[in-house]
Design an enzyme around this catalytic site. Structure first.
Site, PDB file in Angstrom:
ATOM      1  CE  LYS A   1      -3.342   2.490   2.798  1.00 11.07           C
ATOM      2  NZ  LYS A   1      -4.133   2.532   4.026  1.00 11.07           N
TER       3      LYS A   1
ATOM      4  CD  GLU B   1       9.888  -5.688   6.672  1.00 13.03           C
ATOM      5  OE1 GLU B   1       9.506  -4.648   6.098  1.00 13.03           O
ATOM      6  OE2 GLU B   1       9.873  -5.816   7.921  1.00 13.03           O
TER       7      GLU B   1
ATOM      8  N   GLY C   1      -4.382  -1.690   5.563  1.00  6.50           N
ATOM      9  CA  GLY C   1      -3.598  -2.831   5.077  1.00  6.50           C
ATOM     10  C   GLY C   1      -4.218  -4.166   5.457  1.00  6.50           C
ATOM     11  NE  ARG C   2      -5.421  -3.411  11.686  1.00  7.74           N
ATOM     12  CZ  ARG C   2      -4.701  -2.286  11.745  1.00  7.74           C
ATOM     13  NH1 ARG C   2      -3.583  -2.198  11.053  1.00  7.74           N
ATOM     14  NH2 ARG C   2      -5.096  -1.271  12.478  1.00  7.74           N
TER      15      ARG C   2
ATOM     16  CD  GLU D   1      -0.711  -4.012  11.957  1.00 10.01           C
ATOM     17  OE1 GLU D   1       0.507  -4.282  11.935  1.00 10.01           O
ATOM     18  OE2 GLU D   1      -1.383  -3.930  10.908  1.00 10.01           O
TER      19      GLU D   1
ATOM     20  CG  HIS E   1      -3.252 -35.239  19.598  1.00  9.94           C
ATOM     21  ND1 HIS E   1      -3.521 -36.369  20.346  1.00  9.94           N
ATOM     22  CD2 HIS E   1      -4.265 -35.122  18.710  1.00  9.94           C
ATOM     23  CE1 HIS E   1      -4.636 -36.929  19.895  1.00  9.94           C
ATOM     24  NE2 HIS E   1      -5.120 -36.178  18.907  1.00  9.94           N
TER      25      HIS E   1
ATOM     26  CE  LYS F   1       6.496  -0.475   9.342  1.00  9.18           C
ATOM     27  NZ  LYS F   1       5.460   0.143   8.510  1.00  9.18           N
TER      28      LYS F   1
HETATM   29  O1  F6P Z   1       4.160  -2.991   9.601  1.00 11.02           O
HETATM   30  C1  F6P Z   1       2.785  -3.104   9.685  1.00 11.02           C
HETATM   31  C2  F6P Z   1       2.153  -2.648   8.440  1.00 11.02           C
HETATM   32  O2  F6P Z   1       2.126  -1.275   8.485  1.00 11.02           O
HETATM   33  C3  F6P Z   1       0.777  -3.256   8.262  1.00 11.02           C
HETATM   34  O3  F6P Z   1      -0.226  -2.525   8.833  1.00 11.02           O
HETATM   35  C4  F6P Z   1       0.675  -3.378   6.782  1.00 11.02           C
HETATM   36  O4  F6P Z   1      -0.309  -4.296   6.424  1.00 11.02           O
HETATM   37  C5  F6P Z   1       2.065  -3.833   6.446  1.00 11.02           C
HETATM   38  O5  F6P Z   1       2.882  -3.076   7.301  1.00 11.02           O
HETATM   39  C6  F6P Z   1       2.484  -3.671   5.000  1.00 11.02           C
HETATM   40  O6  F6P Z   1       2.377  -2.350   4.559  1.00 11.02           O
HETATM   41  P1  F6P Z   1       2.433  -2.001   3.039  1.00 11.02           P
HETATM   42  O7  F6P Z   1       1.304  -2.650   2.325  1.00 11.02           O
HETATM   43  O8  F6P Z   1       2.346  -0.510   2.984  1.00 11.02           O
HETATM   44  O9  F6P Z   1       3.746  -2.498   2.488  1.00 11.02           O
END
Ligand code: F6P
Length: 553
Positions: free
Chosen positions: A210, A216, A271-272, A357, A388, A516
């Site tokens: 987003k 990452e 995002g979520r 979150e 189990h 971050k």
């Molecule tokens: O680090 C958490 C977060 O901000 C989430 O809320 C989000 O879904 C994820 O990072 C990824 O963010 P993006 O889609 O902007 O890469």
């Protein structure tokens, strides 16, 4: 804003619930069942193709009324209208949260700053349909003319967990021979192991972010791009193999994405909550456009149920209020989600982000510290495997852990009597949590099996199970795209309702940002930048030095 401005724990409705909890303290659920043959029937509700049996909770009709009263005075009705109508519900980021608009049928209207967003939502869905059909029919191919065999979704958090859940959950609906991979972690193992399985001529990469700022995702995308270029791909062919989904078009273009290869996301989608947007492309590519739309339709059916059903019959409201009941009045600290379906193995991970979150917050929307617990720790895994492993703690541990059991009535893989056995396991776990076993029952059982009384009495405390542990059972006919859509939307709304009661902003995540920020300060020091300062804690400095001596000896 709620009509009653008193802080949550001072509200008469909250205090009524506290008194009511004390009245119920000595009550055993198994007695409630014995006294009321209609109990199971009374606490079973349905919506959007899902059935919720919540009879195994410490509740009576009075509890339900008192919880509904609390929801009312916390302004649930108005807040729900705000959510659906595109009002600002994400206070700290000053924006709406309109995931529900992503599953609205064409022709409906939702305004953001005076502009109807539904046409744009459907234009994006149409672009997704086109991409899916071009790839399925082989009219969109790799740079050497070969059809795509693999799609790699590079994204993390909400740009990863929802699509991963849905792709795995709906495997019986996969179409064609495309394989789907997910790369999320900055741990180099993730991308290395994934790329090792791939042919660059037939691989399509989706860069899903987003913000288009997530370390990452950007680092993994650069590695994928470099791998493509060093394995026969030309710079001019990158556009054939890399697509982006983002709300930050400028950053994606700077990265090298062609405008026609960028699918939009919007500020008003958290995002979520984004699997319903073009972030769902891995799902659409694997399942086909019609099944993706069926997933949206299932979620929309749950939206309508949530918006239009009275509290006592409303699945998300009842589940949220039970969670408040267990969490704030009975001291539960965590919540187990136990899908009895292998295909739902990633559900707990997705719900962890969604719930934790969203509701891992400690101040109200006005910034005032809360004096009550908010989001519970959500965890879980597939049954029967968990039986189990960790169910022991559910049954005899000292903590109260309410559980949601989720199971379809019919399996996609009816092997011998497996599904009946799975169903029996699921029911037996909920029943054991509810009834438990008294010490006297344990003694009787042991004596009946031939043990002498003194030994039976010595062993009985270990075999006694307190019971009276709350759980819900969620049923669906079969795990279809519609059912999965409804199930995920159910938990989204459950999360939202909890946040309304706790008066927290469930659409921001400032806590994630500090890590971050600090990571960005530490990284140059690990990489050997002498001028990048020191921390003010020796613990971090010591380990930075250890890392540096391991790498720059
Ligand atoms: O680090 C958490 C977060 O901000 C989430 O809320 C989000 O879904 C994820 O990072 C990824 O963010 P993006 O889609 O902007 O890469």
């Amino acid at each position: 804003m709620p009509d009653n401005p008193a802080p949550l724990t001072h509200k008469p409705e909250w205090q009524a619930l506290t008194r009511h909890r004390d009245e119920l303290a000595g009550l055993a659920m198994r007695d409630l069942f014995r006294e009321d043959p209609q109990r199971a029937q009374r606490y079973l509700i349905k919506g959007a193709g899902l059935t919720l049996d919540f009879s195994r909770n410490r509740l009576t009709d009075e509890t339900l009324n008192a919880l509904a009263n609390l929801a009312r005075v916390c302004g649930l009705e108005q807040r729900t209208a705000d959510l659906f109508n595109g009002n600002t519900v994400n206070i700290t980021e000053n924006r709406p949260a309109l995931h529900t608009a992503l599953r609205q049928p064409a022709g409906s209207r939702v305004l953001v700053n005076g502009t109807d967003i539904i046409p744009e939502v459907h234009a994006t869905l149409a672009r997704m349909d086109t991409l899916v059909s071009e790839i399925q029919c082989g009219t969109r191919v790799g740079h050497t003319g070969k059809p795509f065999t693999d799609v790699v979704s590079i994204g993390i958090g909400g740009s990863f967990l929802g699509p991963k859940l849905a792709v795995a959950a709906l495997k019986p609906y996969w179409q064609g021979n495309l394989r789907c991979h997910f790369v999320a972690n900055i741990d180099g193992t993730d991308i290395t192991e994934t790329l090792a399985q791939l042919n660059p001529e037939t691989t399509l990469f989706l860069v899903q972010s987003k913000s288009f700022r997530t370390q990452e995702t950007l680092e993994n995308s650069l590695v994928a791009r470099q791998w493509f270029l060093t394995h026969g791909g030309r710079e001019s062919a990158v556009a054939d193999h890399f697509l982006a989904v983002t709300a930050n078009v400028a950053a994606a273009q700077e990265f090298g994405m062609a405008p026609e290869n960028i699918f939009p996301m919007w500020d008003w989608v958290g995002g979520r909550y984004s699997l319903w947007s073009a972030i769902g492309l891995p799902i659409a590519l694997m399942l086909g456009a019609d099944n993706f739309r069926a997933l949206l339709a299932g979620a929309h059916a749950m939206d309508c149920h949530f918006r239009d059903t009275p509290a006592e019959q409303n699945l998300p409201v009842v589940m949220a209020m039970l969670s408040i009941w267990n969490n704030n009045f009975w001291g539960a600290e965590s919540h187990a989600v136990l899908p009895y379906d292998e295909y739902l193995k990633h559900l707990p991970e997705h719900l962890q982000q969604l719930d934790m979150e969203s509701n891992g917050k400690q101040v109200t929307q006005q910034g005032v510290p809360v004096d009550y617990q908010t989001g519970a720790v959500l965890w879980g895994g597939v049954g029967a495997n968990g039986q189990h492993a960790y169910h022991q703690l559910l049954h005899q541990g000292t903590r109260l852990i309410p559980a949601d059991f989720i199971i379809p009535l019919k399996s996609h893989n009816p092997v011998e009597n497996h599904h009946a056995a799975l169903f029996a396991n699921c029911l037996s776990q909920a029943r054991a949590m509810m009834t438990g076993k008294t010490e006297a029952e344990a003694v009787r059982e042991l004596v009946n099996s031939g043990m002498d009384r003194p030994n039976a009495e010595a062993l009985a405390p270990h075999k006694a199970i307190p019971g009276n542990k709350p759980s819900n059972i969620l049923l669906m006919e079969k795990l279809t795209p519609e059912a999965l859509g409804a199930l995920i939307a159910l938990y989204e709304h459950r999360t939202f309702v909890q946040s309304v009661i706790w008066d927290v902003d469930c659409f921001d995540q400032w806590g994630v940002e500090l890590g971050k920020q600090m990571g960005n300060e530490i990284l140059p020091r690990l990489l050997g930048d002498e001028n990048s300062g020191t921390s003010d804690d020796s613990a971090t400095d010591q380990l930075i030095n250890l890392f540096r001596s391991a790498h720059h000896a």
